[in-house]
Write a protein that holds these residues in place. Structure first.
Motif, PDB file in Angstrom:
ATOM      1  N   TYR A  99       0.744  -1.295  -0.004  1.00 30.81           N
ATOM      2  CA  TYR A  99       0.288  -0.316  -0.275  1.00 30.81           C
ATOM      3  C   TYR A  99       1.049   0.893   0.280  1.00 30.81           C
ATOM      4  CZ  TYR A  99      -3.222   3.720   1.683  1.00 30.81           C
ATOM      5  OH  TYR A  99      -4.318   4.501   1.236  1.00 30.81           O
ATOM      6  N   GLU A 100       0.549   2.582  -0.790  1.00 28.93           N
ATOM      7  CA  GLU A 100       1.320   3.310  -0.937  1.00 28.93           C
ATOM      8  C   GLU A 100      -0.003   4.646  -1.249  1.00 28.93           C
ATOM      9  OE1 GLU A 100       3.555   3.044  -4.313  1.00 28.93           O
ATOM     10  OE2 GLU A 100       5.612   3.514  -2.302  1.00 28.93           O
ATOM     11  N   GLY A 101       0.007   5.897  -0.352  1.00 28.21           N
ATOM     12  CA  GLY A 101      -1.143   6.247   0.121  1.00 28.21           C
ATOM     13  C   GLY A 101      -1.669   6.903   1.341  1.00 28.21           C
ATOM     14  N   ALA A 102      -2.474   6.973   1.722  1.00 29.02           N
ATOM     15  CA  ALA A 102      -2.452   8.098   3.073  1.00 29.02           C
ATOM     16  C   ALA A 102      -3.065   6.565   4.032  1.00 29.02           C
ATOM     17  CB  ALA A 102      -3.725   8.609   3.022  1.00 29.02           C
ATOM     18  N   VAL A 103      -2.942   7.308   5.274  1.00 27.38           N
ATOM     19  CA  VAL A 103      -3.145   6.591   6.280  1.00 27.38           C
ATOM     20  C   VAL A 103      -3.606   6.805   6.946  1.00 27.38           C
ATOM     21  CG1 VAL A 103      -3.355   4.191   8.056  1.00 27.38           C
ATOM     22  CG2 VAL A 103      -2.170   3.724   5.661  1.00 27.38           C
ATOM     23  N   TRP A 104      -5.179   7.557   7.908  1.00 23.34           N
ATOM     24  CA  TRP A 104      -5.477   7.997   9.029  1.00 23.34           C
ATOM     25  C   TRP A 104      -4.855   7.250  10.481  1.00 23.34           C
ATOM     26  CZ3 TRP A 104      -6.546  12.824   8.760  1.00 23.34           C
ATOM     27  CH2 TRP A 104      -6.844  13.898   7.004  1.00 23.34           C
ATOM     28  N   TYR A 105      -4.301   7.822  11.067  1.00 19.95           N
ATOM     29  CA  TYR A 105      -4.197   6.737  12.607  1.00 19.95           C
ATOM     30  C   TYR A 105      -4.742   8.099  13.936  1.00 19.95           C
ATOM     31  CZ  TYR A 105      -0.233   4.500  10.849  1.00 19.95           C
ATOM     32  OH  TYR A 105       0.775   3.657  10.200  1.00 19.95           O
ATOM     33  N   ARG A 106      -5.761   6.909  14.100  1.00 21.78           N
ATOM     34  CA  ARG A 106      -6.193   7.939  16.062  1.00 21.78           C
ATOM     35  C   ARG A 106      -6.318   7.390  17.173  1.00 21.78           C
ATOM     36  NH1 ARG A 106     -11.012   7.700  17.846  1.00 21.78           N
ATOM     37  NH2 ARG A 106     -10.589   5.618  18.999  1.00 21.78           N
ATOM     38  N   VAL A 170      -3.363  11.604  13.133  1.00 17.92           N
ATOM     39  CA  VAL A 170      -2.311  11.589  11.997  1.00 17.92           C
ATOM     40  C   VAL A 170      -1.984  11.104  10.988  1.00 17.92           C
ATOM     41  CG1 VAL A 170       0.262  11.646  11.927  1.00 17.92           C
ATOM     42  CG2 VAL A 170      -0.677  11.427  14.260  1.00 17.92           C
ATOM     43  N   GLN A 171      -3.121  12.256   9.979  1.00 15.93           N
ATOM     44  CA  GLN A 171      -2.562  11.538   8.335  1.00 15.93           C
ATOM     45  C   GLN A 171      -1.666  11.157   7.761  1.00 15.93           C
ATOM     46  OE1 GLN A 171      -2.608  14.405   5.180  1.00 15.93           O
ATOM     47  NE2 GLN A 171      -4.053  13.414   3.818  1.00 15.93           N
ATOM     48  N   VAL A 172      -0.632  10.030   6.991  1.00 15.90           N
ATOM     49  CA  VAL A 172       0.324   9.720   7.109  1.00 15.90           C
ATOM     50  C   VAL A 172      -0.077   9.367   5.064  1.00 15.90           C
ATOM     51  CG1 VAL A 172       1.951   7.677   7.286  1.00 15.90           C
ATOM     52  CG2 VAL A 172       1.275   8.832   9.474  1.00 15.90           C
ATOM     53  N   ASP A 173       0.887  10.203   4.676  1.00 16.67           N
ATOM     54  CA  ASP A 173       1.083   9.072   3.326  1.00 16.67           C
ATOM     55  C   ASP A 173       2.499   8.686   3.342  1.00 16.67           C
ATOM     56  OD1 ASP A 173      -0.332  11.618   0.811  1.00 16.67           O
ATOM     57  OD2 ASP A 173       1.152   9.690   0.637  1.00 16.67           O
ATOM     58  N   ASN A 174       2.323   7.580   2.266  1.00 14.01           N
ATOM     59  CA  ASN A 174       3.686   7.635   1.830  1.00 14.01           C
ATOM     60  C   ASN A 174       4.167   7.198  -0.022  1.00 14.01           C
ATOM     61  OD1 ASN A 174       2.432   5.176   1.680  1.00 14.01           O
ATOM     62  ND2 ASN A 174       3.900   4.081   2.080  1.00 14.01           N
ATOM     63  N   ARG A 175       3.111   8.428  -0.096  1.00  8.89           N
ATOM     64  CA  ARG A 175       3.442   8.380  -1.701  1.00  8.89           C
ATOM     65  C   ARG A 175       4.668   8.550  -2.407  1.00  8.89           C
ATOM     66  NH1 ARG A 175      -2.079  10.766  -0.949  1.00  8.89           N
ATOM     67  NH2 ARG A 175      -3.421   9.609  -1.850  1.00  8.89           N
ATOM     68  N   ARG A 176       5.207   8.052  -3.187  1.00  5.90           N
ATOM     69  CA  ARG A 176       6.190   8.591  -3.878  1.00  5.90           C
ATOM     70  C   ARG A 176       6.148   9.525  -4.435  1.00  5.90           C
ATOM     71  NH1 ARG A 176       7.497   4.522  -6.739  1.00  5.90           N
ATOM     72  NH2 ARG A 176       5.349   3.790  -6.500  1.00  5.90           N
ATOM     73  N   GLU A 177       6.980  10.656  -4.474  1.00  4.13           N
ATOM     74  CA  GLU A 177       7.129  11.962  -5.189  1.00  4.13           C
ATOM     75  C   GLU A 177       8.445  12.588  -5.780  1.00  4.13           C
ATOM     76  OE1 GLU A 177       2.548  12.341  -4.980  1.00  4.13           O
ATOM     77  OE2 GLU A 177       4.308  13.347  -6.129  1.00  4.13           O
ATOM     78  N   PHE A 191       8.304   1.771   3.473  1.00  6.60           N
ATOM     79  CA  PHE A 191       7.574   1.482   4.196  1.00  6.60           C
ATOM     80  C   PHE A 191       6.961   2.917   5.301  1.00  6.60           C
ATOM     81  CE2 PHE A 191       8.554  -2.973   5.670  1.00  6.60           C
ATOM     82  CZ  PHE A 191       9.741  -3.733   4.963  1.00  6.60           C
ATOM     83  N   GLY A 192       5.587   2.639   5.267  1.00  8.44           N
ATOM     84  CA  GLY A 192       4.685   3.684   5.557  1.00  8.44           C
ATOM     85  C   GLY A 192       4.345   3.797   7.370  1.00  8.44           C
ATOM     86  N   GLY A 193       4.356   4.537   8.075  1.00  4.61           N
ATOM     87  CA  GLY A 193       3.599   4.368   8.777  1.00  4.61           C
ATOM     88  C   GLY A 193       4.322   5.478   9.059  1.00  4.61           C
ATOM     89  N   ILE A 194       3.874   5.194  11.225  1.00  6.41           N
ATOM     90  CA  ILE A 194       4.343   6.122  12.259  1.00  6.41           C
ATOM     91  C   ILE A 194       5.132   4.628  12.820  1.00  6.41           C
ATOM     92  CG2 ILE A 194       4.023   6.612  15.125  1.00  6.41           C
ATOM     93  CD1 ILE A 194       1.516   7.731  13.523  1.00  6.41           C
ATOM     94  N   HIS A 195       6.334   4.882  12.116  1.00  4.63           N
ATOM     95  CA  HIS A 195       7.544   3.373  12.641  1.00  4.63           C
ATOM     96  C   HIS A 195       8.433   3.680  13.247  1.00  4.63           C
ATOM     97  CE1 HIS A 195      10.932   5.210  10.127  1.00  4.63           C
ATOM     98  NE2 HIS A 195      10.015   5.438   9.719  1.00  4.63           N
ATOM     99  N   ARG A 196       8.241   5.146  13.920  1.00  2.07           N
ATOM    100  CA  ARG A 196       8.959   5.248  15.584  1.00  2.07           C
ATOM    101  C   ARG A 196       8.048   5.544  16.392  1.00  2.07           C
ATOM    102  NH1 ARG A 196      14.119   6.799  12.542  1.00  2.07           N
ATOM    103  NH2 ARG A 196      14.337   5.656  11.345  1.00  2.07           N
ATOM    104  N   SER A 197       8.887   5.782  17.786  1.00  2.00           N
ATOM    105  CA  SER A 197       8.026   5.621  19.261  1.00  2.00           C
ATOM    106  C   SER A 197       6.911   7.164  18.846  1.00  2.00           C
ATOM    107  CB  SER A 197       8.275   5.436  20.371  1.00  2.00           C
ATOM    108  OG  SER A 197       8.722   4.182  20.383  1.00  2.00           O
ATOM    109  N   VAL A 198       5.866   7.502  20.133  1.00  2.00           N
ATOM    110  CA  VAL A 198       4.918   8.405  20.166  1.00  2.00           C
ATOM    111  C   VAL A 198       5.200   8.629  20.993  1.00  2.00           C
ATOM    112  CG1 VAL A 198       2.791  10.148  19.093  1.00  2.00           C
ATOM    113  CG2 VAL A 198       3.613   8.446  17.357  1.00  2.00           C
ATOM    114  N   ASP A 199       5.846   9.970  21.636  1.00  2.00           N
ATOM    115  CA  ASP A 199       5.391  10.072  23.336  1.00  2.00           C
ATOM    116  C   ASP A 199       4.974  11.971  23.326  1.00  2.00           C
ATOM    117  OD1 ASP A 199       7.001   8.302  24.451  1.00  2.00           O
ATOM    118  OD2 ASP A 199       8.272   8.814  22.628  1.00  2.00           O
ATOM    119  N   LEU A 200       4.154  11.706  24.238  1.00  2.00           N
ATOM    120  CA  LEU A 200       4.014  12.869  24.942  1.00  2.00           C
ATOM    121  C   LEU A 200       4.613  13.565  26.324  1.00  2.00           C
ATOM    122  CD1 LEU A 200       1.752  15.665  25.462  1.00  2.00           C
ATOM    123  CD2 LEU A 200       0.692  14.172  27.127  1.00  2.00           C
TER     124      LEU A 200
END
Ligand code: GCU
Length: 602
Positions: A99-106, A170-177, A191-200
């Motif tokens: 998959y190459e495109g947008a994925v919305w994470y919540r 978070v809208q994530v988009d891994n389309r090649r441009e 590889f698309g996505g939030i592939h490393r950690s998210v912290d507050l």
């Protein structure tokens, strides 16, 4: 004004910086948002743009819930796909592999009364890396856009997280441009996505958003801090191994520090054989009260060149290396976190290596932290790879932003000794200017480390190979990718081949190798056998061992890795097979050939 262009985010905006996450974590200021997030695939960008091409007011970023039966809401995060963060989406669900495109994470963020930030505190979301672009929304409001798939970034959320449940989307988009870095084609999986950690992260109202320290070639310390907030009447103290080495009034939001060589001469140096790390603290005070404080474990070592040698702590060192992609030890997924780092760099140590090329982009911070601990020298790299639009100012701007993300995160890491600006780019005036601006940026942010780039070697029938790519003039160390015995030239021809360069600088053979399918055995002249790969390594080693200008090598590559370019059924099946171990960590014959040679070098 937010970027309201069509779905393709083209420029970062609304981004903050917050380095030294480990120090914040040690101070109890970090709350992890890792774990299971909900996700919606959005190949047509309906989550952002309506059929009129305008921002969709019912978009996914609103995280709407039907409030009564008549409500026509055609999405629902609560019952949508689940994705683990950190992690690429490609290997979490079979239908997402290509998959190459947008994925919305919540992710819903629950905030209790005790977790609400105090009046004199600020809060940031910190993303380790998101590939490739991301738009960050909180409770339906767009806060930031980030372009770049491998560097850390932060988004300020101060005052937005009161008691209650908040919707982080978070809208994530891994389309090649074509205008991106990397561009349209790479020999690795997109590889698309939030592939490393998210912290507050919660920090004081006046905070050290950057604090770094490293040793310069003359044995002095250089570094600096960047303070965000009220910088009046602030005092900075820096201690190394408990001794105060800096004690001075802050001169402004950005404050550089130097410490004379003789003040730290007694401190044990970091080296592959003795990877000593010293506790460093940066403390901001005002009228004697602590305003902010950060800690880190920092190795002290010098790195320089001397003619065609690389010199560590005053002694020439030969870089016995291996290249790696950021792919996990098994499962063909993006690597992330300490466990993957320990396993991968453990394999490098088993090779008797003292050096790793973390290609072709910035790896997870856990990798450089593990290299610091393990005593492995590191080549850090930007994904300025094939087909870059060198004449596009937006591309240049993004390259400089990615260069800053790379250097700012890792410039206190003793293991990191080389910044690489590019891989296999073709000579030309635009390329020269583009890469020159990156090298300048590297040196502005860190005048201590060596710069390099991996140059492409084109096949030649001349046994005397002379490197004269004009880029060699501008880097400290010449990276040379060559595939004799694989893409061109015979193993036998290597015995006659010599390598020299125009520049009188150290050469690192930054790539070499051959493909083999693990467990496929036969005659050493039969391609794709382990015996064939091992024979190429033996011939390469013989040639490299007698190459005077060579200061080291990082053969391609530690582990087989996923790539859409390699499709030979039964042999490649979507993997590049130049690994010394299979995609599941099984060691091929060539592993011991290289390990044996490195051991013999002492
Ligand atoms: C190139 C390139 C690598 C690629 C390798 C290969 O040199 O830099 O990214 O994987 O060759 O062909 O295997």
């Amino acid at each position: 004004m937010m970027d309201t262009s069509w779905s393709q985010a083209t420029k970062s905006q609304g981004i903050s910086r917050l380095t030294n996450l480990a120090g914040r974590r040690a101070a109890g200021q970090v709350h992890s948002l890792d774990g299971t997030w909900r996700a919606i695939l959005d190949p047509y960008d309906t989550g952002l743009i309506n059929i009129l091409g305008e921002r969709n007011k019912q978009g996914f970023y609103r995280d709407f819930k039907p409030r009564h039966p008549a409500d026509r809401v055609e999405y629902d995060f609560d019952t949508s796909l689940e994705l683990q963060v950190p992690g690429d989406w490609n290997t979490q669900h079979p239908e997402l592999l290509y998959y190459e495109g947008a994925v919305w994470y919540r992710r819903l963020v629950e905030v209790s009364a005790s977790q609400v930030a105090a009046e004199d505190e600020r809060q940031f979301l910190h993303f380790g890396a998101v590939n490739h672009t991301s738009r960050v929304f909180l409770d339906g409001e767009e806060l930031a856009t980030h372009v770049g798939g491998f560097g850390p970034f932060s988004v300020e959320v101060t005052g937005r997280l009161g008691v209650g449940t908040h919707s982080l989307v978070v809208q994530v988009d891994n389309r090649r441009e074509p205008q991106r870095i990397p561009a349209m084609r790479s020999d690795w999986w997109n590889f698309g996505g939030i592939h490393r950690s998210v912290d507050l992260v919660t920090v004081p109202a006046t905070a050290l958003i950057d604090a770094w320290l490293t040793m310069a070639a003359d044995g002095s310390l250089v570094g600096g801090v960047e303070v965000d907030g009220d910088t009046t009447n602030l005092h900075l103290t820096i201690t190394v191994a408990g001794d105060t080495v800096v004690e001075e009034a802050l001169t402004g939001a950005e404050h550089a520090v130097t410490v004379a060589h003789d003040e730290v001469a007694a401190l044990e140096r970091w080296s592959p054989n003795n990877p000593t790390l010293h506790p460093v603290t940066w403390t901001l005070t005002r009228s004697g009260d602590v305003v902010d404080q950060l800690g880190a474990d920092v190795g002290l070592r010098t790195i320089a060149t001397d003619g065609n040698k690389i010199v560590l702590n005053g002694e020439p060192i030969y870089l016995k290396g291996i290249s790696l992609h950021a792919e996990a030890p098994s499962g063909g997924r993006r690597a992330a976190g300490a466990e993957d780092a320990e396993t991968l760099l453990g394999w490098a140590s088993d090779l008797n290596a003292n050096f790793v090329r973390l290609g072709h982009y910035q790896h997870d911070e856990a990798m450089v932290a593990e290299a610091d601990r393990r005593g492995l020298l590191v080549w850090g790299e930007l994904p300025v790879y094939w087909g870059i639009e060198f004449d596009n100012p937006d591309t240049t701007q993004n390259a400089l932003e990615q260069a800053a993300e790379l250097v700012r995160r890792d410039r206190s890491r003793a293991s990191v000794v080389l910044w690489s600006a590019a891989n296999e780019t073709l000579p030309g005036p635009e390329r020269q200017a583009f890469i020159g601006s990156i090298l300048t940026r590297f040196r502005e942010l860190d005048p201590t480390r060596l710069t390099t780039a991996a140059l492409l070697t084109l096949p030649s029938n001349d046994p005397a190979v002379h490197i004269d790519d004009p880029l060699g003039e501008h880097v400290d160390v010449i990276g040379v990718n060559q595939y004799m015995g694989w893409y061109y030239a015979s193993r036998e021809s290597m015995a006659e081949t010599t390598w020299t360069s125009e520049f009188g600088k150290p050469i690192i053979f930054s790539e070499l190798g051959a493909g083999a399918k693990y467990g496929h055995h036969g005659d050493e002249n039969e391609i794709w056998t382990e015996e064939f790969q091992a024979a190429v390594y033996r011939a390469q080693i013989e040639m490299i061992a007698r190459t005077e200008d060579c200061a080291g090598l990082s053969p391609w590559i530690l582990k087989d890795f996923r790539t859409p370019l390699r499709v030979l059924p039964g042999i490649q099946d979507g993997y590049n097979r130049k690994g010394l171990v299979s995609e599941e960590g099984e060691r091929k014959l060539a592993f011991d050939v290289l390990a044996g040679w490195y051991a013999s070098l002492g």
